[in-house]
Write a protein that holds these residues in place. Structure first.
Motif, mmCIF file in Angstrom:
data_model
loop_
_atom_site.group_PDB
_atom_site.id
_atom_site.type_symbol
_atom_site.label_atom_id
_atom_site.label_comp_id
_atom_site.label_asym_id
_atom_site.label_seq_id
_atom_site.Cartn_x
_atom_site.Cartn_y
_atom_site.Cartn_z
ATOM 1 N N ARG A 161 0.911 -1.335 0.288
ATOM 2 C CA ARG A 161 0.331 -0.078 -0.138
ATOM 3 C C ARG A 161 0.705 0.480 0.124
ATOM 4 N N HIS A 218 2.184 4.492 -0.630
ATOM 5 C CA HIS A 218 2.383 5.366 -2.040
ATOM 6 C C HIS A 218 2.838 5.753 -2.860
ATOM 7 N N ASP A 276 2.216 4.322 -6.535
ATOM 8 C CA ASP A 276 1.256 5.068 -7.491
ATOM 9 C C ASP A 276 1.670 5.690 -8.420
ATOM 10 N N GLN A 277 3.220 6.068 -8.340
ATOM 11 C CA GLN A 277 3.922 6.927 -9.222
ATOM 12 C C GLN A 277 4.866 6.464 -9.885
ATOM 13 N N SER A 278 4.949 5.184 -9.349
ATOM 14 C CA SER A 278 6.177 4.279 -10.565
ATOM 15 C C SER A 278 5.964 3.738 -11.745
#
Ligand SMILES: Cc1cc2nc3c(=O)[nH]c(=O)nc-3n(C[C@H](O)[C@H](O)[C@H](O)COP(=O)(O)OP(=O)(O)OC[C@H]3O[C@@H](n4cnc5c(N)ncnc54)[C@H](O)[C@@H]3O)c2cc1C
Length: 331
Positions: A297, A299, A302-304
């Motif tokens: 989970r 964060h 989310d940007q990878s």
């Protein structure tokens, strides 16, 4: 010429070389000045600073105050605050911008206190709104916060290296350099007598095509060597989040994010990093982001572009062995 509505860029330099971040801030200041009908003014303080002053003009400054100190060759913070506050009292700049380096932060805080105005530190963007007020953007509360200082003047902000692109020299520099000799009028309470510089280690973060960054998930200084080895094998640079810096495993100059550097590598590998905004604002321009984290989970995923949910202690030795093997095959 009318020098009202000045946007100052207080430039940082060492041994006659202007810090790249000062040019980056100047580039943004020139853009804001064009947009809002203001004047971009470089301010450079020190002994023998003809070179930095000229470089500011070459990169678009309309005017440069070259404050030539007569005494010590070293930067003296107390003297700098005193001189800049006096010049600001005289010129009444609308905006003062400084680098958020350790020197810049110290100077900005001292100057803001002396001028009794506000200061937004570590901005990640700047704009001027329709009322002519500077909008200063910083990561806050899980998003980007906007700070403005509608009443007090000047409006002051610091900006880190790599936040703004470095401008190219302009073709026909017309800026004026005003040389003003300055002297120590009173004895300083604290004085720099000598400087000892650490030799630079490895590639500069901002220029690296590969960045291997470690975070609080790394178990200790022993494992930190895995990060350094991987960066070396990839011919890249080491980066970090705040916790490894606080632990003393890595120097602050390698911290990426709001209070650190902004990087733009082709490849960023984040290991044991949760993905807090204060860090990820510094990697937004990376072309490919890969992360290793044992929390699905986190964060950062989310940007990878690619995420590996695993304990780095299992993955890194395999990765290092594979790269070493590949490199051996190539040599
Ligand atoms: C004003 C302000 C400015 C700041 N500026 C910056 C800045 O410029 N740069 C910056 O980095 N921070 C900055 N911070 C701090 C920032 O808010 C975060 O606290 C910091 O980025 C968190 O670092 P981290 O991801 O390494 O640590 P954590 O958030 O603690 O994350 C550690 C991660 O490691 C993972 N992990 C643990 N063990 C393993 C394992 N064995 N294998 C794989 N993964 C594992 C965990 O799941 C976790 O996701 C700033 C904070 C403030 C308030």
């Amino acid at each position: 010429m009318n020098w009202k509505n000045q946007i100052w860029i207080v430039a940082e330099h060492r041994e006659g070389i202007l810090a790249a971040v000062s040019l980056e801030i100047l580039g943004k200041a020139c853009h804001l000045a064009r947009q809002a009908g203001k004047t971009a003014v470089g301010v450079v303080l020190g002994k023998n600073v003809d070179g930095p002053a000229q470089e500011l003009v070459n990169h678009g400054a309309h005017l440069v105050f070259q404050l030539e100190t007569q005494d010590s060759p070293y930067y003296q913070e107390e003297l700098a605050v005193h001189i800049l506050a006096r010049l600001a009292g005289d010129q009444r700049p609308e905006i003062i911008l400084l680098p958020s380096s350790s020197l810049g932060q110290e100077l900005a805080a001292g100057l803001a206190a002396r001028l009794e105005t506000g200061l937004a530190s570590h901005c990640v963007d700047l704009a001027i709104n329709e009322e002519g007020i500077l909008e200063q953007f910083i990561p806050a509360y899980g998003g980007i916060g906007k700070i403005s200082c509608p009443v007090k003047r000047p409006q002051m902000a610091t900006i880190g290296p790599g936040v703004f692109p470095r401008p190219a020299p302009i073709s026909d520099p017309q800026g004026l350099i005003l040389r003003i000799p300055v002297q120590e009028e009173e004895p300083l309470r604290a004085k720099t007598l000598s400087l000892q510089l650490d030799p630079p280690r490895g590639k500069p973060l901002e220029e690296a095509r590969a960045v291997v960054a470690g975070g609080a998930g790394i178990a200790g200084p022993g494992d930190w060597q895995l990060i350094e080895e991987l960066a070396l094998l990839l011919d890249g640079a080491v980066g970090a989040t705040r916790p490894p810096v606080d632990e003393g495993w890595v120097k602050e100059e390698l911290m990426i994010g709001q209070s650190g550097r902004t990087v733009q590598p082709d490849f960023y590998l984040g290991i044991g990093i949760s993905g807090e905004l204060q860090h990820t604002v510094g990697i937004e321009r990376a072309k490919m982001i890969v992360s290793i984290n044992n929390d699905p989970r986190a964060h950062i995923f989310d940007q990878s572009d690619y995420g590996i949910v695993a304990d780095y202690r299992e993955i890194l030795p395999l990765l290092l062995a594979k790269i070493r093997e590949k490199k051996k095959g190539l040599s």
